[in-house]
Design a protein around this motif. Structure first.
Motif, short mmCIF file in Angstrom:
data_model
loop_
_atom_site.label_atom_id
_atom_site.label_comp_id
_atom_site.label_asym_id
_atom_site.label_seq_id
_atom_site.Cartn_x
_atom_site.Cartn_y
_atom_site.Cartn_z
N ASN A 79 6.61 35.48 33.46
CA ASN A 79 5.75 36.01 32.40
C ASN A 79 5.10 37.32 32.86
OD1 ASN A 79 5.86 33.51 30.66
ND2 ASN A 79 5.01 32.67 32.53
N TRP A 81 4.27 40.22 31.49
CA TRP A 81 3.22 40.84 30.69
C TRP A 81 1.93 40.03 30.72
CZ3 TRP A 81 3.43 45.66 30.08
CH2 TRP A 81 4.66 46.31 29.97
N THR A 82 2.06 38.74 30.80
CA THR A 82 0.87 37.90 30.94
C THR A 82 0.19 38.20 32.27
OG1 THR A 82 1.93 36.18 29.64
CG2 THR A 82 0.02 35.53 30.92
N VAL A 84 0.34 41.03 33.94
CA VAL A 84 -0.29 42.34 33.83
C VAL A 84 -1.62 42.21 33.09
CG1 VAL A 84 -0.09 44.62 32.77
CG2 VAL A 84 1.85 43.64 33.99
N GLY A 85 -1.63 41.42 32.02
CA GLY A 85 -2.86 41.21 31.25
C GLY A 85 -3.95 40.54 32.06
#
Length: 101
Positions: A79, A81-82, A84-85
């Motif tokens: 995951n 992008w998760t 990175v968030g």
């Protein structure tokens, strides 16, 4: 739950060692050489046992840390992008906390 048990075992081990050493220090002034030798042997055994158990505890903590890092790495790879968030959110929170000082 394993971390709580490990921490509690560590506290108990250190308390036991401190109690033994305190006994040696407090009673050594009014004891014979033979009694002092026995107390010293007891303290040395306690220290040796504590070192051994603390080494095992350190190994267990290191293993748990490696496993947690591996799970985190796997999660971020699955995951991205998760990840990175989450990283951005942590950065914002740290930035706010640091600027408050």
């Amino acid at each position: 739950m394993a971390k709580d048990t490990t921490a509690e075992n560590l506290r108990a081990e250190l308390k036991s060692l401190a109690d033994t050493l305190e006994e040696v220090l407090n009673s050594s002034s009014d004891k014979s050489k033979e009694e002092i030798s026995k107390l010293r042997s007891k303290a040395e055994r306690a220290l040796h046992d504590s070192r051994h158990r603390l080494g095992e505890t350190g190994d267990a903590i290191a293993k748990q840390t490696r496993e947690a890092a591996a799970r985190a790495d796997e999660y971020v790879r699955d995951n991205p992008w998760t990840g990175v968030g989450i990283g951005a959110a942590v950065g914002v929170v740290l930035g706010v906390l640091l600027t408050r000082r």
